[in-house]
Design a protein around this motif. Structure first.
Motif, PDB file in Angstrom:
ATOM      1  N   PRO A 171       0.839  -1.203   0.000  1.00 42.55           N
ATOM      2  CA  PRO A 171       0.000   0.000   0.000  1.00 42.55           C
ATOM      3  C   PRO A 171       0.873   1.251   0.000  1.00 42.55           C
ATOM      4  O   PRO A 171       2.060   1.198   0.348  1.00 42.55           O
ATOM      5  N   VAL A 172       0.312   2.356  -0.392  1.00 42.41           N
ATOM      6  CA  VAL A 172       1.065   3.604  -0.416  1.00 42.41           C
ATOM      7  C   VAL A 172       1.501   3.972   0.999  1.00 42.41           C
ATOM      8  O   VAL A 172       0.763   3.827   1.965  1.00 42.41           O
ATOM      9  N   ARG A 173       2.750   4.412   1.128  1.00 48.80           N
ATOM     10  CA  ARG A 173       3.289   4.823   2.426  1.00 48.80           C
ATOM     11  C   ARG A 173       3.092   6.330   2.588  1.00 48.80           C
ATOM     12  O   ARG A 173       3.603   7.119   1.783  1.00 48.80           O
ATOM     13  N   ILE A 174       2.403   6.730   3.638  1.00 45.40           N
ATOM     14  CA  ILE A 174       2.140   8.149   3.896  1.00 45.40           C
ATOM     15  C   ILE A 174       2.788   8.537   5.211  1.00 45.40           C
ATOM     16  O   ILE A 174       2.403   8.041   6.276  1.00 45.40           O
ATOM     17  N   TRP A 228       5.553   2.774  12.129  1.00 46.07           N
ATOM     18  CA  TRP A 228       4.796   2.434  10.927  1.00 46.07           C
ATOM     19  C   TRP A 228       3.535   1.678  11.337  1.00 46.07           C
ATOM     20  O   TRP A 228       3.614   0.654  12.023  1.00 46.07           O
ATOM     21  N   TYR A 229       2.383   2.161  10.898  1.00 41.55           N
ATOM     22  CA  TYR A 229       1.105   1.523  11.208  1.00 41.55           C
ATOM     23  C   TYR A 229       0.531   0.921   9.934  1.00 41.55           C
ATOM     24  O   TYR A 229       0.267   1.631   8.950  1.00 41.55           O
ATOM     25  N   ARG A 230       0.354  -0.422   9.967  1.00 42.54           N
ATOM     26  CA  ARG A 230      -0.168  -1.148   8.806  1.00 42.54           C
ATOM     27  C   ARG A 230      -1.411  -1.925   9.216  1.00 42.54           C
ATOM     28  O   ARG A 230      -1.587  -2.278  10.386  1.00 42.54           O
ATOM     29  N   ASP A 231      -2.249  -2.212   8.246  1.00 42.77           N
ATOM     30  CA  ASP A 231      -3.427  -3.037   8.522  1.00 42.77           C
ATOM     31  C   ASP A 231      -2.993  -4.482   8.749  1.00 42.77           C
ATOM     32  O   ASP A 231      -2.196  -5.033   7.979  1.00 42.77           O
ATOM     33  N   GLY A 232      -3.519  -5.089   9.810  1.00 45.16           N
ATOM     34  CA  GLY A 232      -3.181  -6.478  10.093  1.00 45.16           C
ATOM     35  C   GLY A 232      -3.875  -6.977  11.337  1.00 45.16           C
ATOM     36  O   GLY A 232      -4.122  -6.210  12.271  1.00 45.16           O
ATOM     37  N   ALA A 233      -4.225  -8.224  11.331  1.00 45.31           N
ATOM     38  CA  ALA A 233      -4.858  -8.862  12.496  1.00 45.31           C
ATOM     39  C   ALA A 233      -4.180 -10.215  12.706  1.00 45.31           C
ATOM     40  O   ALA A 233      -3.882 -10.927  11.742  1.00 45.31           O
ATOM     41  N   PRO A 234      -3.954 -10.604  13.972  1.00 43.08           N
ATOM     42  CA  PRO A 234      -4.221  -9.816  15.179  1.00 43.08           C
ATOM     43  C   PRO A 234      -3.192  -8.707  15.356  1.00 43.08           C
ATOM     44  O   PRO A 234      -2.169  -8.690  14.665  1.00 43.08           O
ATOM     45  N   ARG A 265      -6.092  -0.066   5.294  1.00 42.01           N
ATOM     46  CA  ARG A 265      -6.078  -1.057   4.218  1.00 42.01           C
ATOM     47  C   ARG A 265      -5.447  -0.521   2.941  1.00 42.01           C
ATOM     48  O   ARG A 265      -4.812  -1.257   2.196  1.00 42.01           O
ATOM     49  N   GLY A 266      -5.623   0.768   2.676  1.00 46.78           N
ATOM     50  CA  GLY A 266      -5.065   1.331   1.454  1.00 46.78           C
ATOM     51  C   GLY A 266      -3.824   2.153   1.663  1.00 46.78           C
ATOM     52  O   GLY A 266      -3.286   2.710   0.702  1.00 46.78           O
ATOM     53  N   ALA A 267      -3.360   2.248   2.911  1.00 45.58           N
ATOM     54  CA  ALA A 267      -2.193   3.089   3.183  1.00 45.58           C
ATOM     55  C   ALA A 267      -1.500   2.649   4.459  1.00 45.58           C
ATOM     56  O   ALA A 267      -2.146   2.215   5.413  1.00 45.58           O
ATOM     57  N   THR A 268      -0.198   2.779   4.466  1.00 43.82           N
ATOM     58  CA  THR A 268       0.611   2.623   5.673  1.00 43.82           C
ATOM     59  C   THR A 268       0.933   4.015   6.185  1.00 43.82           C
ATOM     60  O   THR A 268       1.472   4.840   5.440  1.00 43.82           O
ATOM     61  N   LEU A 269       0.580   4.298   7.450  1.00 38.86           N
ATOM     62  CA  LEU A 269       0.866   5.600   8.042  1.00 38.86           C
ATOM     63  C   LEU A 269       2.167   5.526   8.827  1.00 38.86           C
ATOM     64  O   LEU A 269       2.392   4.578   9.575  1.00 38.86           O
ATOM     65  N   ILE A 270       3.012   6.537   8.669  1.00 42.79           N
ATOM     66  CA  ILE A 270       4.288   6.603   9.378  1.00 42.79           C
ATOM     67  C   ILE A 270       4.268   7.830  10.282  1.00 42.79           C
ATOM     68  O   ILE A 270       4.325   8.967   9.795  1.00 42.79           O
ATOM     69  N   ASP A 271       4.159   7.592  11.582  1.00 42.97           N
ATOM     70  CA  ASP A 271       4.214   8.672  12.562  1.00 42.97           C
ATOM     71  C   ASP A 271       5.682   8.980  12.837  1.00 42.97           C
ATOM     72  O   ASP A 271       6.431   8.110  13.283  1.00 42.97           O
ATOM     73  N   THR A 272       6.100  10.201  12.545  1.00 41.16           N
ATOM     74  CA  THR A 272       7.525  10.537  12.584  1.00 41.16           C
ATOM     75  C   THR A 272       7.857  11.469  13.744  1.00 41.16           C
ATOM     76  O   THR A 272       7.001  12.208  14.225  1.00 41.16           O
ATOM     77  N   PRO A 273       9.106  11.461  14.191  1.00 40.71           N
ATOM     78  CA  PRO A 273       9.563  12.501  15.124  1.00 40.71           C
ATOM     79  C   PRO A 273       9.578  13.852  14.416  1.00 40.71           C
ATOM     80  O   PRO A 273       9.264  13.950  13.222  1.00 40.71           O
ATOM     81  N   CYS A 315      -5.498  12.349  -3.820  1.00 48.01           N
ATOM     82  CA  CYS A 315      -4.093  12.654  -4.136  1.00 48.01           C
ATOM     83  C   CYS A 315      -3.155  11.472  -3.936  1.00 48.01           C
ATOM     84  O   CYS A 315      -2.120  11.378  -4.600  1.00 48.01           O
ATOM     85  N   PHE A 316      -3.485  10.574  -2.996  1.00 55.97           N
ATOM     86  CA  PHE A 316      -2.536   9.535  -2.600  1.00 55.97           C
ATOM     87  C   PHE A 316      -3.028   8.125  -2.912  1.00 55.97           C
ATOM     88  O   PHE A 316      -2.441   7.436  -3.751  1.00 55.97           O
ATOM     89  N   THR A 317      -4.079   7.674  -2.236  1.00 53.54           N
ATOM     90  CA  THR A 317      -4.433   6.252  -2.357  1.00 53.54           C
ATOM     91  C   THR A 317      -4.946   5.891  -3.746  1.00 53.54           C
ATOM     92  O   THR A 317      -4.649   4.806  -4.247  1.00 53.54           O
ATOM     93  N   GLU A 318      -5.692   6.799  -4.393  1.00 56.08           N
ATOM     94  CA  GLU A 318      -6.160   6.497  -5.751  1.00 56.08           C
ATOM     95  C   GLU A 318      -5.040   6.650  -6.775  1.00 56.08           C
ATOM     96  O   GLU A 318      -5.170   6.197  -7.907  1.00 56.08           O
ATOM     97  N   ARG A 319      -3.964   7.312  -6.392  1.00 53.32           N
ATOM     98  CA  ARG A 319      -2.811   7.485  -7.280  1.00 53.32           C
ATOM     99  C   ARG A 319      -1.644   6.620  -6.818  1.00 53.32           C
ATOM    100  O   ARG A 319      -0.472   6.955  -7.051  1.00 53.32           O
ATOM    101  N   ARG A 320      -1.952   5.523  -6.177  1.00 52.52           N
ATOM    102  CA  ARG A 320      -0.925   4.666  -5.606  1.00 52.52           C
ATOM    103  C   ARG A 320       0.148   4.302  -6.626  1.00 52.52           C
ATOM    104  O   ARG A 320       1.348   4.386  -6.346  1.00 52.52           O
ATOM    105  N   GLU A 321      -0.260   3.883  -7.817  1.00 49.95           N
ATOM    106  CA  GLU A 321       0.699   3.427  -8.814  1.00 49.95           C
ATOM    107  C   GLU A 321       1.657   4.542  -9.214  1.00 49.95           C
ATOM    108  O   GLU A 321       2.854   4.321  -9.404  1.00 49.95           O
ATOM    109  N   VAL A 322       1.136   5.771  -9.321  1.00 46.82           N
ATOM    110  CA  VAL A 322       1.979   6.898  -9.698  1.00 46.82           C
ATOM    111  C   VAL A 322       2.992   7.201  -8.605  1.00 46.82           C
ATOM    112  O   VAL A 322       4.180   7.418  -8.863  1.00 46.82           O
ATOM    113  N   LEU A 323       2.526   7.207  -7.350  1.00 44.07           N
ATOM    114  CA  LEU A 323       3.426   7.521  -6.239  1.00 44.07           C
ATOM    115  C   LEU A 323       4.462   6.412  -6.041  1.00 44.07           C
ATOM    116  O   LEU A 323       5.619   6.693  -5.698  1.00 44.07           O
ATOM    117  N   LYS A 324       4.051   5.171  -6.229  1.00 43.47           N
ATOM    118  CA  LYS A 324       5.019   4.072  -6.136  1.00 43.47           C
ATOM    119  C   LYS A 324       6.070   4.197  -7.241  1.00 43.47           C
ATOM    120  O   LYS A 324       7.264   3.947  -7.021  1.00 43.47           O
TER     121      LYS A 324
END
Length: 478
Positions: free
Chosen positions: A38-41, A77-83, A132-140, A335-344
């Motif tokens: 997924p796109v990394r934001i 890094w926060y990604r979708d996943g269970a458990p 599900r469509g993005a990985t969020l990165i909480d940064t310092p 801008c991001f998740t629908e343009r995943r292929e472009v950003l990748k």
């Protein structure tokens, strides 16, 4: 061939070229794996800009921040996943699972046994639709010197600021990379993350903040550095998405108190948390409301309950909408998740540029020429740049053409049906005829003598997007 297909081919060509170079091979292998993710934001900004609060608001859970034993923070890094699970990555690249728990309705990770200097980053798998469509990165805190590295680790950036300063502008500039920067700011959204403060915490503060965001979008110093500017009251957005039943009950009790008696108590945090209070809401609960909502959020919630939000679901929906979170999520989608292929593809181009610069190879001339051709023909970047320019008013088209242009460029969705503005039930032949008609109509605009050169160039970009739709529809028929 689409941009992502061309870049995927270039990655594989580079992997074959550098087969005897372990360092380059490992790096290129990582990029090939990343291409499928997924796109990394990255959520970035200066200290106290509200990054972790915004992550919580987007996810709808109290999962950030995660701090080390000395109180410092590393990228998480926060990604979708269970458990739910968490792993720690050390400075030497080793990964180690760490204990995860929920305490007091928030995520807790036990990092006491890990010396802070050894920790590179933390990865958290968390079940969430928002992830599900993005990985969020909480940064310092992100100084300009760290922005370039951040831009290479992430595919896109939400850059947060309370008030835009020179340091923020420098960081946004560092996110751009020549020659990719020539394609426009395709990977950043500027977030005014304390929108209530911009309006001095008045009841109309969020409306005032949105007006400030609109001015920034048209600012010649700011607009070239980002695709959009969105005002968000981060604390209010987070609290709205995690609103608890007893909090709604307390707010309802406040709303039922006569205005003349309550308004004075809502002038400041000290008055609201004081012992002399006109409503039957305990001091403990009032302090909790202050911590969760702030004075502005309490005022707004009480006003909304008085004017029609008579249940918890209605109040949550209205607070989320007013906080600016809904607008931000829509912008992230467009801008991001629908343009995943472009950003990748953009991230992969940066990686290939690094490999060619740091690991010279006698056979790399052909690959370098290939990358130059990809960049020269990267219409997807021009689409994103023009969409942002039209939305922010940097480029204008008359007679409603700007709205149609945005739709055809993919602002409302990148699928053919969304671009053409027709129902999903439309047949292939109907789509082809409509797309051909649109191409013909916009070719006229691209040669319109009454347009400025910039407007004709914009129309030509729209024509190219429409021609791409026609080619796709013809290929599907064949």
């Amino acid at each position: 061939m689409t941009l992502d297909e061309a870049v995927w081919g270039a990655l594989n060509e580079a992997a074959a070229l550098y087969r005897g170079n372990p360092r380059a091979t490992n790096w290129l292998g990582h990029q090939l794996e990343r291409f499928a993710e997924p796109v990394r934001i990255a959520v970035a900004g200066q200290q106290k800009s509200g990054k972790s609060t915004l992550v919580n608001a987007i996810v709808g859970e109290q999962i950030a921040p995660i701090e080390l034993s000395d109180g410092t923070q590393v990228p998480t890094w926060y990604r979708d996943g269970a458990p739910p699970r968490a792993s720690l990555v050390t400075r030497n690249g080793a990964a180690q699972d760490v204990p995860v728990d929920r305490v007091d309705r928030r995520l807790r990770i036990d990092l006491r046994s890990w010396p802070p200097p050894q920790v590179e980053r933390i990865s958290v798998d968390w079940p969430s639709r928002a992830l599900r469509g993005a990985t969020l990165i909480d940064t310092p805190a992100c100084p300009p010197s760290a922005a370039e590295r951040l831009a290479r680790e992430a595919d896109a950036v939400l850059y947060l600021t309370r008030h835009l300063h020179g340091t923020d502008t420098q960081s946004l500039e560092s996110l751009q990379h020549p020659p990719l920067a020539s394609a426009g700011p395709v990977n950043a959204i500027l977030v005014l993350s304390h929108a209530d403060e911009l309006g001095a915490s008045r009841i109309d503060a969020l409306s005032a903040a949105k007006r400030v965001a609109r001015r920034y979008r048209a600012d010649v110093q700011v607009s070239p550095l980002c695709q959009n500017v969105v005002a968000v009251a981060g604390l209010l957005a987070h609290t709205a998405r995690t609103l608890r039943e007893h909090e709604f009950g307390a707010l309802s009790a406040l709303a039922g108190t006569p205005r003349a008696a309550l308004d004075g108590a809502l002038l400041s945090a000290d008055r609201f948390a004081g012992t002399d209070f006109p409503a039957a809401v305990s001091q403990e609960i009032r302090q909790e409301l202050l911590n969760r909502f702030g004075v502005f959020g309490v005022r707004l919630a009480v006003t909304l309950i008085r004017t029609g939000c008579h249940n918890q679901a209605a109040l949550t929906a209205e607070l989320v909408q007013r906080s600016g979170l809904a607008e931000l999520r829509e912008s992230i989608g467009q801008c991001f998740t629908e343009r995943r292929e472009v950003l990748k593809a953009r991230s992969a181009l940066l990686a290939l540029e690094d490999v060619l610069r740091m690991e010279p190879h006698p056979g790399a001339a052909r690959l370098t020429a290939h990358l130059e051709r990809v960049l020269a023909s990267a219409h997807e970047f021009r689409e994103l740049r023009l969409t942002a320019a039209l939305q922010c008013g940097r480029t204008t088209l008359p007679d409603g053409l700007d709205l149609e242009a945005q739709r055809l460029l993919g602002a409302a969705g990148t699928g053919v049906h969304a671009r053409l503005g027709v129902a999903e039930a439309a047949t292939g032949s109907e789509l082809r005829q409509l797309a051909v008609d649109v191409v013909d109509r916009w070719r006229v605009q691209a040669e319109n003598p009454l347009f400025t050169a910039r407007q004709r160039q914009a129309a030509a970009t729209v024509v190219r997007s429409c021609e791409g739709m026609v080619a796709r529809l013809v290929a599907e028929r064949g």
